[in-house]
Enzyme design. Structure first.
Site, PDB file in Angstrom:
ATOM      1  N   ASN A  20       0.876  -1.185   0.000  1.00 16.44           N
ATOM      2  CA  ASN A  20       0.000   0.000   0.000  1.00 16.44           C
ATOM      3  C   ASN A  20       0.906   1.225   0.000  1.00 16.44           C
ATOM      4  OD1 ASN A  20      -1.809   2.055   0.514  1.00 16.44           O
ATOM      5  ND2 ASN A  20      -2.268   1.424   2.623  1.00 16.44           N
ATOM      6  N   LYS A  33       0.139   4.278  -0.286  1.00 16.92           N
ATOM      7  CA  LYS A  33      -0.490   5.477   0.304  1.00 16.92           C
ATOM      8  C   LYS A  33      -0.261   6.696  -0.615  1.00 16.92           C
ATOM      9  CE  LYS A  33       0.182   3.360   4.749  1.00 16.92           C
ATOM     10  NZ  LYS A  33       0.204   3.472   6.175  1.00 16.92           N
ATOM     11  N   HIS A  61      -9.507   1.063   5.309  1.00 13.27           N
ATOM     12  CA  HIS A  61      -8.191   1.277   5.933  1.00 13.27           C
ATOM     13  C   HIS A  61      -8.359   2.215   7.130  1.00 13.27           C
ATOM     14  CE1 HIS A  61      -4.049   2.440   6.595  1.00 13.27           C
ATOM     15  NE2 HIS A  61      -3.716   1.353   5.909  1.00 13.27           N
ATOM     16  N   GLU A  98      -6.640   4.570   8.204  1.00 16.86           N
ATOM     17  CA  GLU A  98      -6.384   5.993   7.938  1.00 16.86           C
ATOM     18  C   GLU A  98      -7.630   6.663   7.365  1.00 16.86           C
ATOM     19  OE1 GLU A  98      -2.783   5.519   5.691  1.00 16.86           O
ATOM     20  OE2 GLU A  98      -1.717   4.955   7.520  1.00 16.86           O
ATOM     21  N   GLU A 125      -5.239  -5.281  10.911  1.00 15.07           N
ATOM     22  CA  GLU A 125      -4.227  -4.246  11.088  1.00 15.07           C
ATOM     23  C   GLU A 125      -4.488  -3.497  12.391  1.00 15.07           C
ATOM     24  OE1 GLU A 125      -2.382  -2.983   7.140  1.00 15.07           O
ATOM     25  OE2 GLU A 125      -4.184  -1.786   7.354  1.00 15.07           O
ATOM     26  N   GLY A 130       2.506   2.134  10.809  1.00 12.05           N
ATOM     27  CA  GLY A 130       3.433   3.254  10.624  1.00 12.05           C
ATOM     28  C   GLY A 130       4.161   3.664  11.890  1.00 12.05           C
ATOM     29  N   SER A 183       3.476  -2.244  10.389  1.00 12.11           N
ATOM     30  CA  SER A 183       4.936  -2.214  10.495  1.00 12.11           C
ATOM     31  C   SER A 183       5.589  -3.547  10.137  1.00 12.11           C
ATOM     32  CB  SER A 183       5.365  -1.750  11.899  1.00 12.11           C
ATOM     33  OG  SER A 183       4.927  -0.428  12.124  1.00 12.11           O
ATOM     34  N   GLY A 196       4.883   1.319   4.726  1.00 11.03           N
ATOM     35  CA  GLY A 196       6.193   1.952   4.579  1.00 11.03           C
ATOM     36  C   GLY A 196       7.224   1.101   3.852  1.00 11.03           C
TER      37      GLY A 196
HETATM   38  C1  PEP Z   1      -0.786   0.013   6.180  1.00 10.28           C
HETATM   39  O1  PEP Z   1      -0.849   1.169   5.828  1.00 10.28           O
HETATM   40  O2  PEP Z   1      -1.692  -0.767   5.876  1.00 10.28           O
HETATM   41  C2  PEP Z   1       0.373  -0.415   6.952  1.00 10.28           C
HETATM   42  C3  PEP Z   1       0.364  -1.596   7.494  1.00 10.28           C
HETATM   43  O3  PEP Z   1       1.416   0.492   7.062  1.00 10.28           O
HETATM   44  P1  PEP Z   1       2.867   0.211   7.705  1.00 10.28           P
HETATM   45  O4  PEP Z   1       3.367  -1.081   7.110  1.00 10.28           O
HETATM   46  O5  PEP Z   1       3.695   1.370   7.311  1.00 10.28           O
HETATM   47  O6  PEP Z   1       2.661   0.081   9.179  1.00 10.28           O
END
Ligand code: PEP
Length: 250
Positions: A9, A11, A96, A98, A168, A174, A214, A236
């Site tokens: 992803n 973003k 998601h 976010e 998640e 993040g 993460s 990320g």
């Molecule tokens: C995500 O945005 O779905 C995610 C898991 O981000 P990160 O891997 O950066 O924690």
């Protein structure tokens, strides 16, 4: 046997040029892995076409970061399931955290999930508790509510054919903090139990549940070794070709 899916992803990052070159690198190492893992890239909407061209003819799948709950029409700024299918997307991420943080409710997530599935677009439905909810011991209640609400219009067939779930935990996205493989596995087992109540054991057994939060080269192998963890949704670390390659190979 559920095939592991590694989804990146991106973003709101990259440019048209860097999107295409990162997709080209992913294409190269996905080829080396042959067909034992599915790989999907979810770039920002404006770069879907550039990424589509870069992965054309390979096994890498194209994904979108969101999808409108509406049919085409007067919805400024929205992108319909029809448009995503037209561009060759296999799946859209829905719910998601976010987006939930900026006001997306369970009802909106349900509308997006249902319309995508009805049109034949697969989804990656994100669920997961916030830190304060985990501290209060409410993580299972939250995840169960999010699953039941988002999937209330789904038939067993929709679920088997179109659904991937991503667990998640919001506190792990993040932040560099990851759920332990054991905690993640427990939540995945719980989520699969909810799917079994909704759609039956057979369907629940075939639905992939990814872990996200993460995920990086240093923790991917341990997470992906768990039977209940059917892949990863990577934020990320998916922006760096070498890190994403290591995760795919974990
Ligand atoms: C995500 O945005 O779905 C995610 C898991 O981000 P990160 O891997 O950066 O924690």
């Amino acid at each position: 046997m559920r095939k592991k899916l590694i989804a990146g992803n991106w973003k709101m990052n990259l440019t048209r040029e860097t999107s295409a070159s990162l997709a080209g690198e992913v294409r190269r190492f996905a080829l080396e892995r042959k067909a034992d893992r599915e790989v999907l890239l979810a770039p920002p909407f404006p770069y879907l076409e550039a990424v589509r061209a870069a992965i054309e003819g390979s096994l890498v799948l194209l994904g979108a970061q969101d999808v409108s709950p509406h049919a085409p029409g007067a919805y400024t700024g929205e992108v319909s399931a029809e448009m995503l299918l037209d561009l060759g997307c296999a799946r859209a991420i829905v719910g998601h955290s976010e987006r939930r943080e900026s006001g997306e409710t369970d009802a909106i997530v349900r509308g997006k999930a249902k319309r995508a599935a009805d049109l034949g677009l697969g989804i990656i439905l994100c669920v997961g508790e916030r830190e304060e909810e985990r501290l209060r011991g409410e993580e299972k209640r939250v995840v169960e509510r999010q699953l039941r609400e988002a999937l209330s219009g789904f038939s067993g067939r929709d679920a088997e054919e179109k659904l991937v779930v991503a667990y998640e935990p919001v506190w792990a996205i993040g932040t560099g903090r990851t759920a332990t493989a054991r905690d993640a596995e427990e939540m995945h087992r719980f989520a699969r139990g909810v799917l079994a109540e909704l759609f039956g054991e057979g369907a629940a057994h075939s639905i992939r549940i990814l872990y996200g939060g993460s995920v990086k080269p240093s923790n991917a192998a341990e997470l992906l070794a768990k039977d209940e963890i059917d892949g990863a949704l990577v934020g990320g670390a998916s922006l760096d070709a070498a890190s994403f390659a290591e995760i795919i190979s974990s």
